[in-house]
Design a protein around this motif. Structure first.
Motif, PDB file in Angstrom:
ATOM      1  N   ARG A   1      80.156  -6.221 -19.203  1.00 50.33           N
ATOM      2  CA  ARG A   1      81.153  -6.455 -18.119  1.00 50.33           C
ATOM      3  C   ARG A   1      82.589  -5.880 -18.491  1.00 50.33           C
ATOM      4  O   ARG A   1      83.485  -6.364 -19.368  1.00 50.33           O
ATOM      5  CB  ARG A   1      81.111  -8.023 -18.242  1.00 50.33           C
ATOM      6  CG  ARG A   1      79.741  -8.648 -17.968  1.00 50.33           C
ATOM      7  CD  ARG A   1      79.867 -10.033 -17.696  1.00 50.33           C
ATOM      8  NE  ARG A   1      78.647 -10.677 -18.069  1.00 50.33           N
ATOM      9  CZ  ARG A   1      77.363 -10.526 -17.317  1.00 50.33           C
ATOM     10  NH1 ARG A   1      77.513  -9.561 -16.509  1.00 50.33           N
ATOM     11  NH2 ARG A   1      76.269 -10.861 -17.506  1.00 50.33           N
TER      12      ARG A   1
ATOM     13  N   ARG B   1      78.860   2.423 -12.632  1.00 53.98           N
ATOM     14  CA  ARG B   1      78.872   1.057 -12.239  1.00 53.98           C
ATOM     15  C   ARG B   1      77.368   0.786 -12.169  1.00 53.98           C
ATOM     16  O   ARG B   1      76.724  -0.384 -12.428  1.00 53.98           O
ATOM     17  CB  ARG B   1      79.479   0.844 -10.889  1.00 53.98           C
ATOM     18  CG  ARG B   1      79.694  -0.569 -10.354  1.00 53.98           C
ATOM     19  CD  ARG B   1      78.979  -1.027  -9.123  1.00 53.98           C
ATOM     20  NE  ARG B   1      78.829  -2.324  -8.988  1.00 53.98           N
ATOM     21  CZ  ARG B   1      78.304  -3.049  -7.760  1.00 53.98           C
ATOM     22  NH1 ARG B   1      77.824  -2.112  -6.899  1.00 53.98           N
ATOM     23  NH2 ARG B   1      78.556  -4.135  -7.648  1.00 53.98           N
ATOM     24  N   ARG B   2      76.523   1.591 -11.711  1.00 60.49           N
ATOM     25  CA  ARG B   2      75.179   1.440 -11.393  1.00 60.49           C
ATOM     26  C   ARG B   2      74.309   1.310 -12.785  1.00 60.49           C
ATOM     27  O   ARG B   2      73.503   0.599 -13.017  1.00 60.49           O
ATOM     28  CB  ARG B   2      74.652   2.907 -10.822  1.00 60.49           C
ATOM     29  CG  ARG B   2      74.879   2.717  -9.232  1.00 60.49           C
ATOM     30  CD  ARG B   2      74.313   3.977  -8.614  1.00 60.49           C
ATOM     31  NE  ARG B   2      74.715   4.157  -7.254  1.00 60.49           N
ATOM     32  CZ  ARG B   2      74.635   5.413  -6.534  1.00 60.49           C
ATOM     33  NH1 ARG B   2      74.028   6.393  -7.045  1.00 60.49           N
ATOM     34  NH2 ARG B   2      74.983   5.287  -5.256  1.00 60.49           N
TER      35      ARG B   2
ATOM     36  N   ARG C   1      75.282  -2.154 -13.903  1.00 58.59           N
ATOM     37  CA  ARG C   1      74.384  -3.224 -13.226  1.00 58.59           C
ATOM     38  C   ARG C   1      72.983  -3.034 -13.675  1.00 58.59           C
ATOM     39  O   ARG C   1      72.322  -4.464 -13.828  1.00 58.59           O
ATOM     40  CB  ARG C   1      74.569  -3.076 -11.856  1.00 58.59           C
ATOM     41  CG  ARG C   1      75.662  -3.442 -11.199  1.00 58.59           C
ATOM     42  CD  ARG C   1      76.082  -3.706  -9.714  1.00 58.59           C
ATOM     43  NE  ARG C   1      74.854  -4.429  -8.936  1.00 58.59           N
ATOM     44  CZ  ARG C   1      75.132  -5.680  -8.780  1.00 58.59           C
ATOM     45  NH1 ARG C   1      76.088  -6.530  -9.224  1.00 58.59           N
ATOM     46  NH2 ARG C   1      74.221  -6.022  -7.991  1.00 58.59           N
TER      47      ARG C   1
ATOM     48  N   GLU D   1      78.513  -5.697 -14.983  1.00 62.53           N
ATOM     49  CA  GLU D   1      79.271  -5.062 -13.969  1.00 62.53           C
ATOM     50  C   GLU D   1      80.410  -4.490 -14.209  1.00 62.53           C
ATOM     51  O   GLU D   1      80.953  -4.492 -15.302  1.00 62.53           O
ATOM     52  CB  GLU D   1      79.661  -6.519 -13.074  1.00 62.53           C
ATOM     53  CG  GLU D   1      80.453  -6.255 -11.702  1.00 62.53           C
ATOM     54  CD  GLU D   1      79.539  -5.429 -10.520  1.00 62.53           C
ATOM     55  OE1 GLU D   1      79.643  -4.355 -10.997  1.00 62.53           O
ATOM     56  OE2 GLU D   1      79.010  -6.197  -9.626  1.00 62.53           O
TER      57      GLU D   1
ATOM     58  N   ALA E   1      84.318  -3.277 -12.447  1.00 65.84           N
ATOM     59  CA  ALA E   1      85.311  -3.526 -11.373  1.00 65.84           C
ATOM     60  C   ALA E   1      86.584  -2.640 -11.578  1.00 65.84           C
ATOM     61  O   ALA E   1      86.940  -2.741 -12.807  1.00 65.84           O
ATOM     62  CB  ALA E   1      85.274  -4.768 -10.954  1.00 65.84           C
TER      63      ALA E   1
ATOM     64  N   GLU F   1      81.113   1.316  -3.077  1.00 70.59           N
ATOM     65  CA  GLU F   1      80.215   0.199  -4.107  1.00 70.59           C
ATOM     66  C   GLU F   1      80.657  -0.269  -5.223  1.00 70.59           C
ATOM     67  O   GLU F   1      80.232  -1.227  -5.724  1.00 70.59           O
ATOM     68  CB  GLU F   1      78.714   0.870  -4.171  1.00 70.59           C
ATOM     69  CG  GLU F   1      78.803   2.073  -5.322  1.00 70.59           C
ATOM     70  CD  GLU F   1      77.531   2.422  -5.492  1.00 70.59           C
ATOM     71  OE1 GLU F   1      76.676   2.122  -6.535  1.00 70.59           O
ATOM     72  OE2 GLU F   1      76.865   3.192  -4.622  1.00 70.59           O
TER      73      GLU F   1
ATOM     74  N   PRO G   1      83.407  -2.490  -6.945  1.00 65.16           N
ATOM     75  CA  PRO G   1      84.124  -3.674  -6.539  1.00 65.16           C
ATOM     76  C   PRO G   1      85.760  -3.320  -7.132  1.00 65.16           C
ATOM     77  O   PRO G   1      85.939  -2.837  -7.957  1.00 65.16           O
ATOM     78  CB  PRO G   1      83.544  -4.863  -7.434  1.00 65.16           C
ATOM     79  CG  PRO G   1      82.407  -4.504  -7.725  1.00 65.16           C
ATOM     80  CD  PRO G   1      82.187  -2.895  -8.001  1.00 65.16           C
TER      81      PRO G   1
ATOM     82  N   ILE H   1      84.993 -11.481 -10.392  1.00 65.56           N
ATOM     83  CA  ILE H   1      83.829 -10.632 -10.009  1.00 65.56           C
ATOM     84  C   ILE H   1      83.035 -10.123 -11.057  1.00 65.56           C
ATOM     85  O   ILE H   1      81.832 -10.211 -10.978  1.00 65.56           O
ATOM     86  CB  ILE H   1      84.604  -8.914  -9.476  1.00 65.56           C
ATOM     87  CG1 ILE H   1      85.369  -9.630  -8.197  1.00 65.56           C
ATOM     88  CG2 ILE H   1      83.563  -7.964  -9.084  1.00 65.56           C
ATOM     89  CD1 ILE H   1      86.287  -8.534  -7.438  1.00 65.56           C
ATOM     90  N   VAL H   2      83.561  -9.569 -12.159  1.00 62.78           N
ATOM     91  CA  VAL H   2      82.637  -8.913 -13.159  1.00 62.78           C
ATOM     92  C   VAL H   2      81.893 -10.177 -14.021  1.00 62.78           C
ATOM     93  O   VAL H   2      80.868  -9.912 -14.065  1.00 62.78           O
ATOM     94  CB  VAL H   2      83.608  -8.281 -14.451  1.00 62.78           C
ATOM     95  CG1 VAL H   2      82.852  -7.943 -15.348  1.00 62.78           C
ATOM     96  CG2 VAL H   2      84.206  -7.079 -13.558  1.00 62.78           C
TER      97      VAL H   2
ATOM     98  N   ASN I   1      78.584 -12.023 -12.140  1.00 61.17           N
ATOM     99  CA  ASN I   1      77.220 -11.277 -12.277  1.00 61.17           C
ATOM    100  C   ASN I   1      76.449 -11.389 -13.553  1.00 61.17           C
ATOM    101  O   ASN I   1      75.901 -10.803 -13.986  1.00 61.17           O
ATOM    102  CB  ASN I   1      77.527  -9.370 -11.947  1.00 61.17           C
ATOM    103  CG  ASN I   1      76.211  -8.965 -11.875  1.00 61.17           C
ATOM    104  OD1 ASN I   1      75.216  -9.497 -11.228  1.00 61.17           O
ATOM    105  ND2 ASN I   1      75.979  -7.708 -12.472  1.00 61.17           N
TER     106      ASN I   1
END
Length: 127
Positions: free
Chosen positions: A55, A79-80, A83, A88, A90, A109, A111, A122-123, A126
């Motif tokens: 994260r 980022r992919r 995930r 995550e 951002a 894509e 954030p 945000i992070v 997830n």
């Protein structure tokens, strides 16, 4: 060429009492992220992810310019990867100008947040 300093917060809980699972990567230097700096940041993100720090919030508050062609390669695949690993990534604190570059480069894509606190939410969300 700007000097880029990577400062890792060992655990977010130690400094902000939010979550030990969120790491903040502060991007500092002369403000311009050229091709080499983008590659360094990309490598640092991969190293953190491989070390289990899934994260990540990237502090772009001191970034004045990002190399257009390297911005997407620096952020979107990382980022992919985050995930896919259950984490995550951002970006926060980017100026309007840097935001425009990120959008034009195809980083929609990833954030983005205005503040560190918003990026952490945000992070951490997830989980």
């Amino acid at each position: 060429m700007p000097e880029i300093t990577f400062a890792r917060v060992a655990s977010y809980e130690e400094s902000h009492t939010v979550s030990a699972a969120v790491y903040v990567l502060q991007v500092e230097g002369l403000g311009e992220l050229g091709p080499e700096a983008c590659e360094q940041i990309s490598d640092e993100i991969v190293a953190l992810l491989c070390a289990g720090h899934l994260r990540l919030a990237l502090d772009f508050s001191k970034v004045e310019h990002v190399h257009f062609r390297r911005a997407r390669a620096m952020l979107v695949p990382r980022r992919r990867l985050a995930r896919a690993s259950g984490g995550e990534l951002a970006v926060f604190g980017a100026s309007d100008y840097v935001e425009q570059i990120l959008r034009a480069a195809g980083c929609e894509e990833v954030p983005r947040a205005a503040t560190e606190e918003e990026a952490v939410r945000i992070v951490a969300g997830n989980a």
